[in-house]
Design an enzyme around this catalytic site. Structure first.
Site: not given
Ligand code: T46
Length: 133
Positions: A47
């Site tokens: 994303h």
């Molecule tokens: C990025 C990489 C390095 C939260 O509740 N709070 C938060 O601050 C974050 C970042 C996530 N979440 C929840 C949302 C999802 O249910 O944690 C779960 C996993 O999050 P996400 O799918 O966004 O994780 P990644 O590893 O795909 O990406 C994240 C960041 O979103 C992104 O900006 O640079 O880590």
């Protein structure tokens, strides 16, 4: 995208790195989170963000970053607590090949906002092209 090399304060007790907004972090830090226990073979990210800017540091272990700022994908490995990658808004990111011990610490410019995500690569490229031009 920019790699930031941090100053390391070391002595015979070990090493210390300090992260401070507008000294070595180019924004006011509103949120910190970390990613660990990533299962073998799993990739994350896929994303971009509309407004969010972040610095990502592999404080332990390593993983590969695939980054696209609208000009095509760049690939590099984050594998040191002594440097971080600054990821600007409107940047596509994917993380692959996590080592078992990888811990990614992320400093973020904004609070968590699900509406800030762009999860469709074609939609991202359309928005990034407007920015690049
Ligand atoms: C990025 C990489 C390095 C939260 O509740 N709070 C938060 O601050 C974050 C970042 C996530 N979440 C929840 C949302 C999802 O249910 O944690 C779960 C996993 O999050 P996400 O799918 O966004 O994780 P990644 O590893 O795909 O990406 C994240 C960041 O979103 C992104 O900006 O640079 O880590």
């Amino acid at each position: 995208m920019e790699i930031i090399n941090f100053d390391v304060y070391g002595d015979d007790r070990g090493s210390l790195i300090s992260l401070e907004h507008f000294k070595n972090i180019p924004f006011n830090i509103k949120r910190v989170y970390y990613i660990f226990n990533t299962s073998s073979g799993v990739s994350r990210g896929f994303h971009a963000h509309i407004n969010l800017r972040q610095v990502v540091i592999a404080i332990k272990g390593k993983c590969d970053f695939h980054i696209d700022e609208g000009r095509g994908m760049e690939v590099f490995t984050l594998n040191s607590p002594c440097r971080g990658v600054y990821i600007d808004k409107l940047t596509w990111r994917e993380m692959h090949n996590f080592s078992d011990d990888c811990i990614l610490m992320v400093l973020a410019s904004e609070n968590y906002d699900p509406s800030d995500y762009i999860t469709n690569y074609e939609e991202f490229k359309g928005m990034a092209n407007v920015k690049v031009r």
